[in-house]
Every structure is written in structure tokens, then in C-alpha cells.
Design a protein around this motif. Structure first.
Motif, mmCIF file in Angstrom:
data_model
loop_
_atom_site.group_PDB
_atom_site.id
_atom_site.type_symbol
_atom_site.label_atom_id
_atom_site.label_comp_id
_atom_site.label_asym_id
_atom_site.label_seq_id
_atom_site.Cartn_x
_atom_site.Cartn_y
_atom_site.Cartn_z
ATOM 1 N N LEU A 135 0.837 -1.198 0.000
ATOM 2 C CA LEU A 135 0.000 0.000 0.000
ATOM 3 C C LEU A 135 0.871 1.246 0.000
ATOM 4 N N ARG A 136 0.361 2.311 -0.603
ATOM 5 C CA ARG A 136 0.971 3.640 -0.497
ATOM 6 C C ARG A 136 0.017 4.521 0.298
ATOM 7 N N ILE A 137 0.531 5.244 1.298
ATOM 8 C CA ILE A 137 -0.331 6.045 2.171
ATOM 9 C C ILE A 137 0.247 7.444 2.327
ATOM 10 N N GLY A 138 -0.624 8.451 2.217
ATOM 11 C CA GLY A 138 -0.248 9.836 2.473
ATOM 12 C C GLY A 138 -1.242 10.469 3.435
ATOM 13 N N ILE A 139 -0.732 11.254 4.390
ATOM 14 C CA ILE A 139 -1.596 11.898 5.396
ATOM 15 C C ILE A 139 -1.244 13.384 5.503
ATOM 16 N N HIS A 140 -2.261 14.207 5.639
ATOM 17 C CA HIS A 140 -2.072 15.656 5.802
ATOM 18 C C HIS A 140 -3.156 16.188 6.724
ATOM 19 N N PHE A 141 -2.839 17.223 7.473
ATOM 20 C CA PHE A 141 -3.821 17.873 8.347
ATOM 21 C C PHE A 141 -4.059 19.286 7.845
ATOM 22 N N GLY A 142 -5.320 19.605 7.598
ATOM 23 C CA GLY A 142 -5.645 20.941 7.110
ATOM 24 C C GLY A 142 -7.141 21.172 7.069
ATOM 25 N N SER A 143 -7.530 22.364 6.679
ATOM 26 C CA SER A 143 -8.939 22.747 6.641
ATOM 27 C C SER A 143 -9.587 22.332 5.330
ATOM 28 N N VAL A 144 -10.802 21.794 5.430
ATOM 29 C CA VAL A 144 -11.547 21.369 4.253
ATOM 30 C C VAL A 144 -12.993 21.820 4.383
ATOM 31 N N ILE A 145 -13.703 21.771 3.283
ATOM 32 C CA ILE A 145 -15.139 22.025 3.266
ATOM 33 C C ILE A 145 -15.825 20.723 2.897
ATOM 34 N N GLU A 146 -16.813 20.318 3.680
ATOM 35 C CA GLU A 146 -17.506 19.066 3.428
ATOM 36 C C GLU A 146 -18.691 19.274 2.502
ATOM 37 N N GLY A 147 -18.699 18.515 1.399
ATOM 38 C CA GLY A 147 -19.826 18.533 0.491
ATOM 39 C C GLY A 147 -20.585 17.223 0.602
ATOM 40 N N VAL A 148 -21.433 16.933 -0.368
ATOM 41 C CA VAL A 148 -22.199 15.696 -0.369
ATOM 42 C C VAL A 148 -21.301 14.561 -0.838
ATOM 43 N N GLY A 149 -20.867 13.705 0.093
ATOM 44 C CA GLY A 149 -20.044 12.561 -0.245
ATOM 45 C C GLY A 149 -18.623 12.892 -0.637
ATOM 46 N N ASP A 150 -18.155 14.090 -0.297
ATOM 47 C CA ASP A 150 -16.791 14.455 -0.674
ATOM 48 C C ASP A 150 -16.306 15.593 0.209
ATOM 49 N N LEU A 151 -15.001 15.836 0.152
ATOM 50 C CA LEU A 151 -14.379 16.968 0.829
ATOM 51 C C LEU A 151 -13.682 17.817 -0.212
ATOM 52 N N TYR A 152 -13.599 19.104 0.047
ATOM 53 C CA TYR A 152 -13.018 20.026 -0.908
ATOM 54 C C TYR A 152 -12.011 20.938 -0.207
ATOM 55 N N GLY A 153 -11.023 21.370 -0.967
ATOM 56 C CA GLY A 153 -10.051 22.303 -0.423
ATOM 57 C C GLY A 153 -8.630 21.897 -0.743
#
Length: 309
Positions: A99-117
């Protein structure tokens, strides 16, 4: 109906919220389908994704969406995202894949079934430059970890990202089974695809009597010091799993996965240095895997030539 942890922390869809974002992807899934067949590979992929979902939920996270052979998950706490990532790496042996894994912490906007930003783009980019079996995390994520988990991280390099004025520091999270020298690795593999289009684009790599030609028939090669490498580089400056070259969209993309970096000299252009980054190979020149290029005779240097017939 019960909400997921991510849904519970929602206030209004239009408001930004800080989340730890985890992208995970099955490495070399194309090769998996070629090796075991479509039906078996698809069934295995679904079992793995179901297991990954359970690990996310067990660690108080929520799966936002499936992404082909991977997932996007979100966590209110950085610690939970890191523990989930380590648990994911821990199940690789059960399924015989990486597996390849990437993690980040930051601000997002939650939409219907997805996150944006922008945070989503950063997390996705970090996952793309991870090696098989590796967890990469941004500085923002590492700063949010508790001391015990932060002690399992190792700074790698600053990675340039599209839309960012300055490179972003990236760290590697070591799992319990990691050997320290596992940071230093590289393999060369390849996959076959059917020929598309009319143009015959080729990339020639030459090293100490070895010649490899990439094209629409041979689309992937990874380069490093390991005996199993398709293009083995006999230099201590080269990582065991150093870099990979992929044929994609009628061009050849070199991606560095190493500790010491990859150095490219082409024509009269200034030398280019890659550290956990990627670039297209155009024209001809020399590539130094692990150190600068002085001449073609050095034990870490490969000559390349891209042609369009």
C-alpha cells in the motif's frame, strides 16, 4: 441512523473544518490484474478495501469515498490517522500486496459525499510520492501527533507541490516492523499495456552494457541498487528502491523515491534535482541516482534518450 465521526463534527456544509486526511492506494494494481487475472484481482481488491474501511472505522475515522483501488478517509485527530495508517501497513502480508499512504492535516469544506479544499490536494500528492509499503505525512500532520507517535517519524525532504509558493516538508512514519534501512530502497518492475495511438514514443536507458527501452509495450521500470531491480545500479549512493520511470500520456515520467535524490543533466539546461518529486524526461542527457552527475562513467549515472518516431 448513526453518523460517522466525520459527519458528527459537521456544523454547516459551507464552513471549513480541520481534519486529518488519509489517502491509501494499492500499489502496482495494474500488475496485480495482469498477474492473477481480472476476476481474482477484483475480488482481492474488494476484500482489501473492506478491511481498510474497518480499520478506519475502528480508529474513529470516516471513509469519505472510494478511489478505484484506494480510499480517502478523514479523522478529527492526527493520532487516529497515523495509527490507522500503521494498521493498514500491518495487513499487507495477509493479502500479498503493498500500500501507499499519504496523510495531511488541514482545513476542508464538506460537500455531499466528498471533501473540498487545498488540504485534499496536498494529501493526495503526498500519497502519490510514497513508495510501496510506505507512510508519508506532512509537517502539519506530524505537528499534531502525540509525542510517542511523533517519535516514529523521520524527516525526508521538502516537496514542491502545484499551487504552493514554497515546498512542503514531508516525513516518513515508521511502522513497528520497519527496519531503519528500509528508508533506503528501490526496485525495477514493469507492466505491459496494449498499444494506443499511432506514435511510437521510446525512451532508451543505458548503464554499463545494460540497455532498456520503454515504450507503449514496456511502460514501467523502477531503478535501484537491489539485485531484483530491472536496471540495477551498482552504487552505494543509490537507494535500493530509488526511482521509477512510467510511460504515461505519450511521455515518460521519472519519479524519485530515494533518500539522496536524483540529479538530471540535459543539454545546456541547469541541472535538475528531484527529491520525492517527478519530472518528464525529454531529449537526452544523464541521470545521477543518488549524487550529482560529473560524467557518464560514474557508477551511479545512467544515460537516457527520448525519441518520437
Amino acid at each position: 441512523m448513526a453518523c460517522s465521526p466525520v459527519e458528527r463534527i459537521s456544523v454547516l456544509p459551507s464552513l471549513e473544518k480541520p481534519l486529518a486526511l488519509l489517502f491509501v492506494d494499492i500499489a502496482d494494481s495494474t500488475m496485480l490484474y495482469e498477474r492473477v487475472g481480472n476476476v481474482t484481482a477484483a475480488a482481492l481488491t474488494q476484500r482489501v478495501l473492506a478491511h481498510l474501511r474497518r480499520l478506519v472505522e475502528d480508529n474513529r475515522g470516516g471513509v469519505i469515498k472510494s478511489l478505484g483501488d484506494g480510499l480517502l478517509a478523514a479523522f478529527p485527530l492526527c493520532d487516529d490517522s497515523a495509527r490507522t495508517a500503521c494498521a493498514m501497513i500491518g495487513i499487507e502480508g495477509q493479502y500479498g500486496l503493498r500500500l501507499r499512504i499519504g496523510i495531511h492535516f488541514g482545513s476542508v469544506i464538506e460537500g455531499v459525499g466528498d471533501l473540498y479544499g487545498d488540504a485534499c490536494n496536498v494529501a493526495a500528492r503526498v500519497q502519490q510520492i510514497a513508495r510501496p509499503g510506505e507512510i508519508l505525512a506532512t509537517q502539519a500532520l506530524v505537528e499534531g501527533l502525540s509525542p510517542d507517535l511523533r517519535g516514529r517519524t523521520k524527516p525526508l525532504s521538502n516537496v514542491a507541490m502545484k499551487g504552493k509558493t514554497a515546498p512542503i516538508p514531508v516525513h516518513r512514519i515508521r511502522t513497528g516492523d520497519d527496519a531503519e534501512d528500509a528508508i533506503d530502497s528501490t526496485t525495477l518492475g514493469f507492466s505491459l499495456v496494449s498499444e494506443v495511438g499511432r506514435r511510437m514514443v521510446t525512451l532508451h536507458l543505458a548503464y554499463r552494457g545494460q540497455d532498456i527501452t520503454l515504450s507503449q509495450a514496456l511502460t514501467r521500470v523502477t531503478i535501484g541498487r537491489e539485485d531484483s531491480s530491472g536496471l540495477r545500479i551498482a552504487s552505494r549512493q543509490t537507494s535500493r528502491q530509488h526511482a521509477v520511470v512510467d510511460f504515461t500520456r505519450e511521455s515518460f515520467l521519472l519519479t524519485d523515491h530515494s533518500t539522496n535524490g536524483t540529479f538530471i543533466r540535459s543539454g545546456g539546461s541547469p541541472p535538475l534535482v528531484l527529491r520525492r518529486d517527478a519530472t518528464k524526461l525529454v531529449g537526452s542527457g544523464l541521470i545521477g541516482f543518488g549524487a550529482e552527475v560529473l560524467d557518464e562513467g560514474q557508477d551511479h549515472v545512467v544515460a537516457f534518450r527520448a525519441e518520437l518516431a
